[in-house]
Design an enzyme around this catalytic site. Structure first.
Site, PDB file in Angstrom:
ATOM      1  N   ARG A 102      73.231 -38.345 103.011  1.00 61.36           N
ATOM      2  CA  ARG A 102      72.303 -37.903 101.900  1.00 61.36           C
ATOM      3  C   ARG A 102      73.290 -36.518 101.652  1.00 61.36           C
ATOM      4  O   ARG A 102      73.013 -35.592 102.210  1.00 61.36           O
ATOM      5  CB  ARG A 102      70.921 -37.578 102.200  1.00 61.36           C
ATOM      6  N   HIS A 129      70.263 -42.800  93.721  1.00 64.54           N
ATOM      7  CA  HIS A 129      69.311 -43.152  94.922  1.00 64.54           C
ATOM      8  C   HIS A 129      69.426 -44.548  95.008  1.00 64.54           C
ATOM      9  O   HIS A 129      68.203 -45.000  94.924  1.00 64.54           O
ATOM     10  CB  HIS A 129      68.121 -42.406  94.755  1.00 64.54           C
ATOM     11  N   GLN A 132      66.605 -46.384  97.514  1.00 65.55           N
ATOM     12  CA  GLN A 132      65.183 -46.339  96.814  1.00 65.55           C
ATOM     13  C   GLN A 132      64.945 -47.224  95.719  1.00 65.55           C
ATOM     14  O   GLN A 132      63.839 -48.178  95.702  1.00 65.55           O
ATOM     15  CB  GLN A 132      65.077 -44.998  96.070  1.00 65.55           C
ATOM     16  N   ASP A 217      58.961 -39.164  88.854  1.00 68.19           N
ATOM     17  CA  ASP A 217      59.653 -38.449  89.996  1.00 68.19           C
ATOM     18  C   ASP A 217      59.352 -36.799  89.907  1.00 68.19           C
ATOM     19  O   ASP A 217      59.004 -36.474  88.797  1.00 68.19           O
ATOM     20  CB  ASP A 217      61.113 -39.008  90.166  1.00 68.19           C
ATOM     21  N   CYS A 257      58.727 -42.503  93.865  1.00 66.32           N
ATOM     22  CA  CYS A 257      59.339 -42.676  95.066  1.00 66.32           C
ATOM     23  C   CYS A 257      59.004 -41.501  96.335  1.00 66.32           C
ATOM     24  O   CYS A 257      59.289 -41.841  97.477  1.00 66.32           O
ATOM     25  CB  CYS A 257      60.800 -42.074  94.839  1.00 66.32           C
ATOM     26  N   ARG A 285      60.582 -49.300 102.082  1.00 65.25           N
ATOM     27  CA  ARG A 285      61.947 -48.662 102.546  1.00 65.25           C
ATOM     28  C   ARG A 285      62.583 -49.131 103.654  1.00 65.25           C
ATOM     29  O   ARG A 285      63.552 -49.455 103.990  1.00 65.25           O
ATOM     30  CB  ARG A 285      62.047 -47.113 102.503  1.00 65.25           C
TER      31      ARG A 285
END
Ligand code: CP
Ligand code: NVA
Length: 298
Positions: A102, A129, A132, A217, A257, A285
């Site tokens: 990340r 992402h 996700q 988001d 998310c 996830r």
């Protein structure tokens, strides 16, 4: 040749559907996969904070029989600029079997992957992402029982990693995506350029029409400085997902998310409502990370 997961745009429609289908199988019969990655080691490199991505990858690896090492860049020679990404990649490739990173910059991620001889998975950059969105597609398929003939409406900051991955995924799968956002927060033109079935509008009422999924988001993604908070809230408030917006698509489900800032991009009334599937989304996830690891780690 090793395979990486750096962008949804690198995947074919078949690869997207295959990883979702494997995640479904893993979810249904987890025991079948318990030792599939026995003795394999995942290195998690973090330059930004995380709850879901960090934990779901660690649990996934553990439940597949492997092990995870968490590596915070703030305490490393790489993070302190004393060692190059290229050298770090070459060294790490000799110890572990797969990297999940990340990072802020997508270019740094690409460099890491280029100089690693092992698979590299994006755990989010400022640009995308992918894990996700693959997990989100699994959730949408579970809830709507299909991925075709559906419409996703996205509201808020669209110059954003989650939106970019969503655009790539919807283009590949033929999902209609309508994005309502302020002019100054539109997706990057490099992402929108070759997209299909994607519209960008400033009109909330246009985007919400016939939506099956309402997605938003955070307005304050990890890389955005706190000093921009007040200004951004002012610009973005028109795009807040609240009950009056949800009423305009009465059968739609709500996705986020996470982490969410209640009262900003979404109200508590929506995120806590029966139509919110955000915790199933977060749960999935785990299964998509397992499927991604199983596909990439040899
Ligand atoms: N959605 C997501 O990636 O959450 P984290 O930032 O907690 O990992
Ligand atoms: N756009 C958000 C996603 C968090 C998972 C961020 O980058 O902070």
């Amino acid at each position: 040749m090793k395979k990486d997961l750096l962008s949804v745009n690198d995947l074919s429609k078949k690869e997207i559907l295959d990883v979702i289908s494997l995640a479904e199988k893993v979810k249904k019969d987890p025991r079948k996969y318990y030792l599939k990655l026995k003795n394999k080691v995942l290195l998690d490199i973090f330059e930004k904070p995380s709850l879901r991505t960090r934990l779901s990858f660690e649990v996934a690896m553990y439940q597949l029989g492997g092990h995870t090492i968490y590596y915070d860049l703030s305490g490393s020679p790489l993070g302190k600029g004393k060692e190059s990404i290229e050298d770090t990649a070459r060294v790490v490739s000799r110890y572990v079997d797969v990297i999940m990173a990340r990072l802020y910059s997508q270019d740094d991620l690409l460099k890491l992957a280029k100089h690693s001889s092992i698979p590299v998975i994006s755990g989010l950059t400022d640009y995308e992402h992918p894990c996700q969105i693959l997990g989100d597609l699994l959730t949408i398929k579970e809830k709507l029982k299909k991925l075709n003939n559906i419409k996703i409406a996205y509201f808020g900051d669209a110059k954003n990693n989650v939106t970019h991955s969503l655009i790539f995924a919807c283009s590949k799968l033929g999902i209609k995506l309508s994005i309502a956002c302020p002019k100054e927060m539109q997706p990057l033109s490099s992402v929108l350029g070759n997209s299909k079935n994607v519209e960008v509008t400033q009109e909330v009422s246009k985007a919400i029409k016939n939506a099956n999924i309402v997605y938003t988001d955070s307005w304050m993604s990890y890389q955005i400085p706190k000093s921009q908070h007040v200004k951004r809230v002012k610009i973005l408030m028109k795009y807040q997902v609240n009950s009056s917006l949800m009423e305009k698509a009465p059968k739609s489900l709500f996705m986020h998310c996470l982490p969410a800032m209640r009262g900003e991009e979404v109200t508590s009334g929506v995120i806590d409502s029966k139509r919110s599937i955000v915790f199933d989304q977060a749960h999935n996830r785990l299964f998509i990370q397992k499927a991604i690891l199983l596909k990439l780690v040899k």
